[in-house]
Design a protein around this motif. Sequence first.
Motif, PDB file in Angstrom:
ATOM      1  N   PRO B 130      29.154  28.156-115.502  1.00 57.94           N
ATOM      2  CA  PRO B 130      28.352  27.250-114.667  1.00 57.94           C
ATOM      3  C   PRO B 130      28.725  27.361-113.180  1.00 57.94           C
ATOM      4  O   PRO B 130      27.840  27.440-112.326  1.00 57.94           O
ATOM      5  N   ALA B 131      30.019  27.384-112.872  1.00 51.44           N
ATOM      6  CA  ALA B 131      30.447  27.523-111.479  1.00 51.44           C
ATOM      7  C   ALA B 131      29.917  28.819-110.879  1.00 51.44           C
ATOM      8  O   ALA B 131      29.434  28.848-109.734  1.00 51.44           O
ATOM      9  N   SER B 132      29.993  29.895-111.640  1.00 54.30           N
ATOM     10  CA  SER B 132      29.530  31.183-111.145  1.00 54.30           C
ATOM     11  C   SER B 132      28.013  31.176-110.932  1.00 54.30           C
ATOM     12  O   SER B 132      27.515  31.657-109.908  1.00 54.30           O
ATOM     13  N   LEU B 133      27.282  30.619-111.879  1.00 56.12           N
ATOM     14  CA  LEU B 133      25.810  30.561-111.750  1.00 56.12           C
ATOM     15  C   LEU B 133      25.390  29.726-110.541  1.00 56.12           C
ATOM     16  O   LEU B 133      24.446  30.091-109.833  1.00 56.12           O
ATOM     17  N   ASN B 134      26.092  28.637-110.293  1.00 54.53           N
ATOM     18  CA  ASN B 134      25.747  27.832-109.122  1.00 54.53           C
ATOM     19  C   ASN B 134      26.132  28.538-107.830  1.00 54.53           C
ATOM     20  O   ASN B 134      25.484  28.344-106.795  1.00 54.53           O
ATOM     21  N   GLY B 135      27.167  29.359-107.881  1.00 58.08           N
ATOM     22  CA  GLY B 135      27.481  30.216-106.735  1.00 58.08           C
ATOM     23  C   GLY B 135      26.388  31.242-106.486  1.00 58.08           C
ATOM     24  O   GLY B 135      26.024  31.509-105.330  1.00 58.08           O
ATOM     25  N   ILE B 136      25.863  31.808-107.557  1.00 64.83           N
ATOM     26  CA  ILE B 136      24.754  32.763-107.427  1.00 64.83           C
ATOM     27  C   ILE B 136      23.526  32.071-106.829  1.00 64.83           C
ATOM     28  O   ILE B 136      22.830  32.651-105.982  1.00 64.83           O
ATOM     29  N   SER B 137      23.255  30.842-107.235  1.00 65.00           N
ATOM     30  CA  SER B 137      22.137  30.086-106.644  1.00 65.00           C
ATOM     31  C   SER B 137      22.312  29.946-105.133  1.00 65.00           C
ATOM     32  O   SER B 137      21.346  30.086-104.372  1.00 65.00           O
ATOM     33  N   ALA B 138      23.524  29.643-104.717  1.00 64.29           N
ATOM     34  CA  ALA B 138      23.800  29.513-103.280  1.00 64.29           C
ATOM     35  C   ALA B 138      23.572  30.849-102.582  1.00 64.29           C
ATOM     36  O   ALA B 138      22.962  30.905-101.501  1.00 64.29           O
ATOM     37  N   ALA B 139      24.051  31.930-103.191  1.00 62.16           N
ATOM     38  CA  ALA B 139      23.871  33.264-102.601  1.00 62.16           C
ATOM     39  C   ALA B 139      22.391  33.635-102.538  1.00 62.16           C
ATOM     40  O   ALA B 139      21.933  34.223-101.551  1.00 62.16           O
ATOM     41  N   ARG B 140      21.638  33.284-103.585  1.00 64.18           N
ATOM     42  CA  ARG B 140      20.212  33.587-103.606  1.00 64.18           C
ATOM     43  C   ARG B 140      19.509  32.948-102.400  1.00 64.18           C
ATOM     44  O   ARG B 140      18.707  33.598-101.726  1.00 64.18           O
ATOM     45  N   GLU B 141      19.835  31.683-102.127  1.00 62.75           N
ATOM     46  CA  GLU B 141      19.225  30.994-100.989  1.00 62.75           C
ATOM     47  C   GLU B 141      19.606  31.659 -99.664  1.00 62.75           C
ATOM     48  O   GLU B 141      18.762  31.872 -98.798  1.00 62.75           O
TER      49      GLU B 141
ATOM     50  N   ALA E  91      32.021  15.632-117.850  1.00 64.84           N
ATOM     51  CA  ALA E  91      33.340  15.300-117.299  1.00 64.84           C
ATOM     52  C   ALA E  91      33.608  16.047-115.995  1.00 64.84           C
ATOM     53  O   ALA E  91      34.114  15.463-115.036  1.00 64.84           O
ATOM     54  N   LEU E  92      33.268  17.328-115.943  1.00 61.47           N
ATOM     55  CA  LEU E  92      33.495  18.108-114.713  1.00 61.47           C
ATOM     56  C   LEU E  92      32.623  17.575-113.581  1.00 61.47           C
ATOM     57  O   LEU E  92      33.058  17.497-112.435  1.00 61.47           O
ATOM     58  N   GLY E  93      31.377  17.249-113.894  1.00 61.49           N
ATOM     59  CA  GLY E  93      30.508  16.581-112.920  1.00 61.49           C
ATOM     60  C   GLY E  93      30.046  17.457-111.773  1.00 61.49           C
ATOM     61  O   GLY E  93      29.491  16.962-110.804  1.00 61.49           O
ATOM     62  N   ASN E  94      30.278  18.763-111.862  1.00 61.65           N
ATOM     63  CA  ASN E  94      29.914  19.624-110.734  1.00 61.65           C
ATOM     64  C   ASN E  94      28.926  20.729-111.135  1.00 61.65           C
ATOM     65  O   ASN E  94      28.817  21.733-110.435  1.00 61.65           O
ATOM     66  N   ALA E  95      28.213  20.546-112.234  1.00 62.02           N
ATOM     67  CA  ALA E  95      27.278  21.583-112.685  1.00 62.02           C
ATOM     68  C   ALA E  95      26.071  20.929-113.337  1.00 62.02           C
ATOM     69  O   ALA E  95      25.791  21.122-114.521  1.00 62.02           O
ATOM     70  N   GLN E  96      25.344  20.145-112.538  1.00 57.55           N
ATOM     71  CA  GLN E  96      24.220  19.351-113.040  1.00 57.55           C
ATOM     72  C   GLN E  96      23.117  20.223-113.680  1.00 57.55           C
ATOM     73  O   GLN E  96      22.616  19.860-114.743  1.00 57.55           O
ATOM     74  N   PRO E  97      22.738  21.382-113.098  1.00 60.99           N
ATOM     75  CA  PRO E  97      21.697  22.183-113.756  1.00 60.99           C
ATOM     76  C   PRO E  97      22.111  22.631-115.158  1.00 60.99           C
ATOM     77  O   PRO E  97      21.303  22.620-116.088  1.00 60.99           O
ATOM     78  N   LYS E 100      21.978  19.699-117.651  1.00 66.26           N
ATOM     79  CA  LYS E 100      20.614  19.493-118.139  1.00 66.26           C
ATOM     80  C   LYS E 100      20.243  20.561-119.178  1.00 66.26           C
ATOM     81  O   LYS E 100      19.662  20.251-120.220  1.00 66.26           O
ATOM     82  N   ALA E 101      20.588  21.809-118.897  1.00 65.96           N
ATOM     83  CA  ALA E 101      20.285  22.883-119.841  1.00 65.96           C
ATOM     84  C   ALA E 101      20.934  22.626-121.197  1.00 65.96           C
ATOM     85  O   ALA E 101      20.327  22.890-122.248  1.00 65.96           O
ATOM     86  N   HIS E 102      22.153  22.096-121.194  1.00 66.86           N
ATOM     87  CA  HIS E 102      22.846  21.905-122.476  1.00 66.86           C
ATOM     88  C   HIS E 102      22.478  20.586-123.151  1.00 66.86           C
ATOM     89  O   HIS E 102      22.684  20.445-124.358  1.00 66.86           O
ATOM     90  N   ILE E 103      21.956  19.623-122.403  1.00 69.64           N
ATOM     91  CA  ILE E 103      21.366  18.448-123.069  1.00 69.64           C
ATOM     92  C   ILE E 103      20.130  18.922-123.834  1.00 69.64           C
ATOM     93  O   ILE E 103      19.944  18.572-125.002  1.00 69.64           O
TER      94      ILE E 103
END
Lengths: 155, 155, 155, 155, 155, 155
Positions: B130-141, E91-97, E100-103
């Motif tokens: 998840p951290a890596s994917l959100n980093g990729i989202s930032a890079a994409r923008e 719990a981590l709270g830093n990967a909202q997308p 949602k995907a895992h809900i």
Amino acid sequence: MTKTLILLIAPILVVSVAATAGADAADHHARGMATLDIIVGGDVQRRLDSLTDIAPELGTWIADFAYGDVVSRPGLDLRTRELATVAALTALGNAQPQLKAHINGALNAGCTPTEVIEVIMQMAVYAGFPASLNGISAAREVFAERNITVENAAK
Amino acid sequence: MTKTLILLIAPILVVSVAATAGADAADHHARGMATLDIIVGGDVQRRLDSLTDIAPELGTWIADFAYGDVVSRPGLDLRTRELATVAALTALGNAQPQLKAHINGALNAGCTPTEVIEVIMQMAVYAGFPASLNGISAAREVFAERNITVENAAK
Amino acid sequence: MTKTLILLIAPILVVSVAATAGADAADHHARGMATLDIIVGGDVQRRLDSLTDIAPELGTWIADFAYGDVVSRPGLDLRTRELATVAALTALGNAQPQLKAHINGALNAGCTPTEVIEVIMQMAVYAGFPASLNGISAAREVFAERNITVENAAK
Amino acid sequence: MTKTLILLIAPILVVSVAATAGADAADHHARGMATLDIIVGGDVQRRLDSLTDIAPELGTWIADFAYGDVVSRPGLDLRTRELATVAALTALGNAQPQLKAHINGALNAGCTPTEVIEVIMQMAVYAGFPASLNGISAAREVFAERNITVENAAK
Amino acid sequence: MTKTLILLIAPILVVSVAATAGADAADHHARGMATLDIIVGGDVQRRLDSLTDIAPELGTWIADFAYGDVVSRPGLDLRTRELATVAALTALGNAQPQLKAHINGALNAGCTPTEVIEVIMQMAVYAGFPASLNGISAAREVFAERNITVENAAK
Amino acid sequence: MTKTLILLIAPILVVSVAATAGADAADHHARGMATLDIIVGGDVQRRLDSLTDIAPELGTWIADFAYGDVVSRPGLDLRTRELATVAALTALGNAQPQLKAHINGALNAGCTPTEVIEVIMQMAVYAGFPASLNGISAAREVFAERNITVENAAK
């Protein structure tokens, strides 16, 4: 004098890793073990086994995926990869054993003690002073084990 | 061809920052603003002011301490420092605006898009997908804003 | 009516701190060492040196920036600042040595053991029970070192 | 001498809160709603319901446990409790909506804008500049909603 | 009545995943895509591609390693795996997308809305109320997209 | 053969907890102590007291709120709740004592060692390998204390 030597060796090291990666893209296990051998400084299988004894597939994933697929990739040299890992683990601040392992790994990959310390100090800006101070504690332990003196490290 | 150019410029860039740092160790404000100018790509004072309008001393600290004292230090080149920051902010995963700023900063400091992507991908190992994917989202923008195409980035 | 009383008292408290801080706004090193002297309870330079031996500039930054520029500021009294730091480090849960240092710091700055315990207990709401319990463990160790008994602390 | 003054004032502040809390120690729901009413600034039940519509017991726990049992406790005044919460949420950096709610809560409980800003700025030391900058962003939004101007806030 | 049905289906689902995993242990890509197909609810390749467009190997790792090697393993059924992931991301709270995907993934794997809500509520204990409330926000969005009404969810 | 037995017992365990929860919804203290008794494996009051000696109300909150109100709820069985907690604490990586307690708790609630290990291994995907490895370390200590051998655990 030693430091000059390291600077000379570093580029060669980078190239050799990239070459290995390109030479046999399919064999990610062998590539992972080779990269781990540089980072860990030998005795890889025994160390992996002791970490993942009750979850042996975790050891396989570390060798094949983490180091075979990811860390062995070309596009970024192993020295910078290890400094990036030291940065991340210092900032997270919740994985002290792995931080120590990667401070060792950075040094084994050819980083100077100064480079390691600089990355850890820089984390004071991005993750706060406590994270940075605990990173310094990890470095102090690693440096002591390797007989790296303060003068060599901070200069 | 552009990429080759960047690789040639990078070492010069490093040296010049180190030289500035050494030339006037006392003046951390000027040094911080100069380093920020490289990272931010100009217009530093206005950007700092917009971030720290209701806490102006915070802007001063960023210029004088964070970039004047820490990030401008010799011992590690600015390109590696920015990659270390991208690694840390990707791993922490809780500071998306700053991650975007430092992806820009890494590119402004002479890193290739590939190097930035490699660091972010590597964080999948140390901080999870998840951290890596959100980093990729930032890079994409950031890449979209800079008209960096996928082909240039991932190859 | 009670609230009006609090609002009247609060400015006095702030002003008295501001006066001390304002006396020598230029000298952030001296100011930082003075603030650290209250928090640490003396012997500051030796303690800083032992923490930052392999990264001496980190010690300088802690004295000059962290405590000289930030924590010494007027606008918020040192007792509340230390309680805010105890809250943050309890919630983060990844910097136990620094949490212990700031539990000591809060007590040295004039906070009661009860106030420290209340802040740590409150973190159960905002960061979960494990974070709060580990904060209590840190407080238990500090209280034992200072011979603060349970009766004094929790009442 | 200044410190003695603070110690004398502090108990009065605490006692006044304790009196309110002690008036009806059994009824934690009523106490929680009363404390929430101060923090939220009215309209508590509707706001709680909108947050916890698909998990109504969570709303009950917030009222009865979080604010009835914990935050309403004597031993620490509500202003300091709210500043401690702002500190923790700024440092964690992963709960921006709640950070905004507690910046409002701190102001509603009688904290000055300056005190709120000071706590957020201080987090640069303990959790890094990105966390502090994102806290400032939250404060900027809250201040704008409340028509608090920059001059009032930072001075 | 619907709930009884789910309880009856769940064991079958588990067995079928375990069987697939055992049937062809070597083919982790096919296995990963099959598991992702359950979690994502179809259209896997397109979704993966859109997430990892500028880092295509990341998509490969997600399919082959994350879902082919790890999440497809026997020893724990897919429903419990998805609930564990919802717990961790809340719990981590830093990967909202990803939360949602895992809900969505938990519901697609056969979990009831109640089970998802219970796990998220429980995180109030272990990671604090803000983390739990932000998890509820994620669930609210997912439930709205799937036309799951409050009555179905919380009862 | 042992495993089949556990699978048969598990549903009964779930039902009995739900029954207790429904039987006397008002008495959350008794319900919390009963749930804690299963998780902790007896001697609850003494253990709670030793953790919360200097903050006794924290012990009350753990019994009455955390375990009486939250963890005892119907809607999700205790085994899955404990696995969710193990997942969250492994991912957070900053509460090792509580992680060990809940690895014990999961086993006491009827989870197999394999299920516990699977959840911890899975966190490599969502929180990174260091978090997962430190979870394995916690499990190794717990398994050693309970004389669970590697063969039993990983098979």
